[in-house]
Design an enzyme around this catalytic site. Structure first.
Site, PDB file in Angstrom:
ATOM      1  N   ARG A 101      20.573  48.221  51.136  1.00 34.19           N
ATOM      2  CA  ARG A 101      21.091  47.018  51.775  1.00 34.19           C
ATOM      3  C   ARG A 101      20.021  46.161  52.449  1.00 34.19           C
ATOM      4  O   ARG A 101      19.984  44.944  52.262  1.00 34.19           O
ATOM      5  CB  ARG A 101      22.110  47.456  52.837  1.00 34.19           C
TER       6      ARG A 101
ATOM      7  N   CYS B 119      46.517  39.859  42.551  1.00 34.23           N
ATOM      8  CA  CYS B 119      47.863  40.208  42.976  1.00 34.23           C
ATOM      9  C   CYS B 119      47.818  41.428  43.873  1.00 34.23           C
ATOM     10  O   CYS B 119      48.235  42.527  43.488  1.00 34.23           O
ATOM     11  CB  CYS B 119      48.747  40.432  41.754  1.00 34.23           C
TER      12      CYS B 119
HETATM   13  C1  LIG Z   1      23.353  54.652  49.504  1.00 36.28           C
HETATM   14  C2  LIG Z   1      22.161  55.468  49.739  1.00 36.28           C
HETATM   15  C3  LIG Z   1      20.996  54.889  50.257  1.00 36.28           C
HETATM   16  C4  LIG Z   1      20.892  53.419  50.616  1.00 36.28           C
HETATM   17  O1  LIG Z   1      21.620  53.082  51.750  1.00 36.28           O
HETATM   18  P1  LIG Z   1      21.512  51.602  52.360  1.00 36.28           P
HETATM   19  O2  LIG Z   1      22.456  51.611  53.492  1.00 36.28           O
HETATM   20  O3  LIG Z   1      21.920  50.645  51.310  1.00 36.28           O
HETATM   21  O4  LIG Z   1      20.098  51.416  52.800  1.00 36.28           O
HETATM   22  C5  LIG Z   1      19.891  55.693  50.403  1.00 36.28           C
HETATM   23  N1  LIG Z   1      19.924  57.016  50.098  1.00 36.28           N
HETATM   24  C6  LIG Z   1      21.037  57.609  49.616  1.00 36.28           C
HETATM   25  C7  LIG Z   1      21.002  59.042  49.291  1.00 36.28           C
HETATM   26  C8  LIG Z   1      22.186  56.863  49.429  1.00 36.28           C
HETATM   27  O5  LIG Z   1      23.287  57.452  48.957  1.00 36.28           O
END
Ligand SMILES: *Cc1c(COP(=O)(O)O)cnc(C)c1O
Length: 418
Positions: free
Chosen positions: A281, A347
Site C-alpha cells: 500500500r 444491485c
Molecule cells: C499484504 C502483505 C504485505 C503488504 O501489506 P501492505 O499493507 O500493503 O504494505 C506484506 N507482507 C505480507 C506477507 C502480506 O500478506
C-alpha cells in the site's frame, strides 16, 4: 504524497488533465503516476540506506505487469502469495531470486514452482507446511531457504479484516511453537533439505502507529536472539509490510524515518542482519486514482444519490472495509457543498463509495476521481454483475500509456462452456 491536484480548476497529474484521460480511455479508468511510485520506492531505499536491506513489493496490492516491470527495474524484489503472483513477477521480468513467498495456504504445486524458480525465501506459517516444504525440496533435490512468519500477538489499530498479528488470527506460527520448529528443521531429513534463513512477522495493513511495529520487532527479535544462542543463525529479518497512508484528513502515518526507527529499536540484533521489507500500500496507493462519471443524480426521500458508472466490482474497499476514499470532481465545481450518497450501479445496497459526503453540486456527465486507489483497487476488482473490468493507464515523464486494455464482452465468458 498524492499525485493528483488542481491546476486552474482541473484535476491533473504530471500536467495531464484527468478529464482528457477519461475522454480518451473511457470510464471507469484506473490511472497511476509511475513517477510517484518511483519516488516512493526511492524514499524507502533512502530511509533504510544505513543498513543492508531489501524491499520486496507486495504484489497483491497491485499486480499490473507494467508496474512490476518498473519496480524490478528500480531494484525491487517481490512478496508473492500465490503461484499466479510469482508467474506475474516472472512475466514482468522480475527475478524470483529476489522474492519471498508468503501465505498460509501454499500448495505442493506452488512450492514446486517457487523452488524451480529459485525463490529467495519461503515464509512458512505452520508445522505441516514446513513438513510439506521439506518433502517437496527433497523430491526436487533443491534446498529450500525458509523463515517462519512468527505471530507476535500484537494488536494493531486497523480494520479487523486486515489485522493479522494477533494470537487468534490464522496467520503465522505462535512464538512458543516457532522455537521448536526452527530446532526441528535442523534435524534428520528436514535438516538436509531446509535452510533456516530468516525470521519475520507481518502484523496487518494500514497501520498508522509505529508502536505495534516496534513491539513486534522486539518480540520476534528476542526469539531470534534466543535461537542464535542455540546455534540457529538467521541471516534475514523480515519485518513484513503494513505501513498505512493518509486516506482521510487527520490521518497521520509515521514518516519512513520513524518507521525505520521503530523497526530498528525493536531488536538490536537486527542490525547485523539483512532487513527485508514488504511494502504494498505505502508504495502505490497514493499514486493511483479511479476515474468515473456521474450517470444520474437521484433525489429520493431525504437523500441525494450520486450514481457513478464505477461500482464495488471496480473498487471494493469501501464496501469491504467501510474504507474512505476522497472523491474529487475532475473539474472544480462552484456552489455550496451538500452531503450526498455516492453509489455504484450494482444491485447491492452495499455498493456505495461514500455516505453523507459533502460534495459540490454534481450533474450527470461530470467526471470524478476516487483518490488513493492505487493499492487494493484494481487488484480486488471483479466481473460481478457481468461488468467488464476497467482499463489501466500509467503516466510517466508526462507521457500516457495504456497498461491494460478495458475488458470487452468476450472477456466476460472467457473459458466458459455452453
Ligand atoms: C499484504 C502483505 C504485505 C503488504 O501489506 P501492505 O499493507 O500493503 O504494505 C506484506 N507482507 C505480507 C506477507 C502480506 O500478506
Amino acid at each position: 504524497m498524492r499525485s493528483f491536484g488542481y491546476r486552474r480548476g482541473v484535476l491533473q497529474a504530471q500536467g495531464i488533465t484527468l478529464e482528457a484521460l477519461a475522454r480518451r480511455f473511457g470510464t471507469p479508468l484506473y490511472v497511476y503516476d509511475f513517477d510517484a511510485v518511483g519516488a516512493a520506492y526511492a524514499a524507502y531505499a533512502r530511509a533504510f540506506a544505513g543498513r543492508e536491506h531489501r524491499i520486496c513489493f507486495a504484489v497483491k496490492a497491485n499486480g499490473n505487469l507494467a508496474l512490476l516491470r518498473r519496480l524490478a527495474g528500480w531494484g525491487s524484489g517481490f512478496d508473492v502469495v500465490s503461484g499466479g503472483e510469482l508467474a506475474r513477477v516472472r512475466r514482468a521480468g522480475g527475478a524470483a531470486g529476489g522474492g519471498v513467498f508468503s501465505g498460509v495456504g501454499k500448495t505442493a504445486a506452488e512450492m514446486d514452482q517457487a523452488l524451480a524458480a529459485g525463490i529467495l525465501l519461503f515464509q512458512v506459517e505452520s508445522e505441516p507446511e514446513l513438513e510439506l516444504l521439506a518433502e517437496r525440496a527433497a523430491r526436487r533435490r533443491r534446498r529450500a531457504r525458509f523463515g517462519l512468519r512468527v505471530n507476535p500477538d500484537v494488536a494493531a489499530a486497523t480494520h479487523p479484516h486486515i489485522a493479522t498479528g494477533e494470537r487468534g488470527h490464522k496467520f503465522g506460527v505462535a512464538m512458543e511453537a516457532a522455537e521448536r520448529l526452527y530446532l526441528r528443521s535442523r534435524r534428520g531429513a528436514m535438516g538436509r533439505w531446509l535452510e533456516a534463513e530468516a525470521i519475520g512477522f507481518h502484523i496487518g495493513s494500514q497501520i498508522l502507529d509505529p508502536a505495534p511495529f516496534a513491539l513486534a520487532a522486539r518480540r520476534v527479535g528476542e526469539l531470534g536472539a534466543a535461537l542464535e544462542r542455540q546455534g540457529v543463525k538467521l541471516r534475514t529479518f523480515d519485518a513484513g509490510g503494513g505501513l498505512g497512508i493518509a486516506y482521510e484528513r487527520g490521518q497521520r502515518p509515521p514518516s519512513l524515518a520513524a518507521y525505520a526507527r521503530a523497526l530498528g529499536q525493536g531488536w538490536a540484533g537486527a542490525r547485523e542482519r539483512r532487513l527485508l521489507l514488504e511494502p504494498g500500500r505505502s508504495l502505490v496507493a497514493a499514486a493511483g486514482a479511479l476515474l468515473a462519471r456521474v450517470l444520474y443524480v437521484k433525489e429520493q426521500g431525504k437523500q441525494t444519490y450520486v450514481i457513478l458508472d464505477a461500482g464495488a466490482n471496480d473498487l471494493l474497499r469501501p464496501s469491504l472495509y467501510g474504507a474512505y476514499h476522497e472523491i474529487a470532481p475532475l473539474r472544480r465545481r462552484a456552489g455550496r457543498r451538500r452531503a450526498v450518497e455516492v453509489v455504484g450501479p450494482l444491485c447491492e445496497t452495499g455498493d456505495a463509495f461514500a455516505h453523507a459526503r459533502p460534495l459540490p453540486p454534481l450533474q450527470a456527465g461530470d467526471g470524478v476521481a476516487l483518490l488513493d486507489a492505487g493499492a487494493y483497487g484494481f487488484a480486488l476488482s471483479s466481473n460481478y454483475n457481468a461488468r467488464p473490468r476497467a482499463a489501466e493507464v500509467a503516466l510517466e515523464g508526462g507521457l500516457t500509456r495504456l497498461i491494460r486494455r478495458r475488458e470487452g464482452t468476450q472477456d466476460l465468458w472467457n473459458g466458459e462452456v455452453v
